[in-house]
Design an enzyme around this catalytic site. Structure first.
Site, PDB file in Angstrom:
ATOM      1  N   ASP A  66      -3.793   9.183  -8.829  1.00 52.51           N
ATOM      2  CA  ASP A  66      -2.930  10.205  -8.257  1.00 52.51           C
ATOM      3  C   ASP A  66      -1.483   9.742  -8.157  1.00 52.51           C
ATOM      4  OD1 ASP A  66      -1.755  11.445  -5.487  1.00 52.51           O
ATOM      5  OD2 ASP A  66      -2.843  12.874  -6.709  1.00 52.51           O
ATOM      6  N   SER A  67      -1.269   8.471  -7.928  1.00 50.13           N
ATOM      7  CA  SER A  67       0.064   7.851  -7.880  1.00 50.13           C
ATOM      8  C   SER A  67       0.998   8.470  -6.852  1.00 50.13           C
ATOM      9  CB  SER A  67       0.724   7.887  -9.260  1.00 50.13           C
ATOM     10  OG  SER A  67      -0.049   7.176 -10.178  1.00 50.13           O
ATOM     11  N   GLY A  68       0.498   8.709  -5.669  1.00 46.50           N
ATOM     12  CA  GLY A  68       1.360   9.102  -4.571  1.00 46.50           C
ATOM     13  C   GLY A  68       1.491  10.579  -4.301  1.00 46.50           C
TER      14      GLY A  68
END
EC number: 3.4.21.-
Length: 85
Positions: A66-68
């Protein structure tokens, strides 16, 4: 987002774009990204169109990638995460 579709304008009121005043389109990042625009790296340009897709929720194992992006439950931002195990 692979296999996504363009989101309708104003359909995600909890998503934001941080920009420099007087310089439209000049997106920048702080210590935490709170927008789900699919950034691949700090030097990558941001896409101009927010995309969305439906995903299957899993209950076991490792979920990542998801990376944040924000965690949204019933239209309410509950938190921001980058990796969950």
């Amino acid at each position: 987002i692979v296999g996504g579709r363009a989101a309708e304008p104003h359909s995600r009121p909890y998503m934001v774009s941080l920009q420099i005043r007087g310089n439209p389109g000049s997106h920048f990042c702080g210590g935490t990204l709170i927008m789900g625009w699919g950034r691949l790296g700090t030097r990558e340009p941001l896409p101009x169109v927010l995309q969305e897709l439906n995903v299957t929720v899993v209950t076991a194992g490792i979920c990542f990638g998801d990376s944040g992006g924000p965690l949204i439950c019933n239209g309410v931002a509950q938190g921001v995460f980058s990796f969950v195990r």
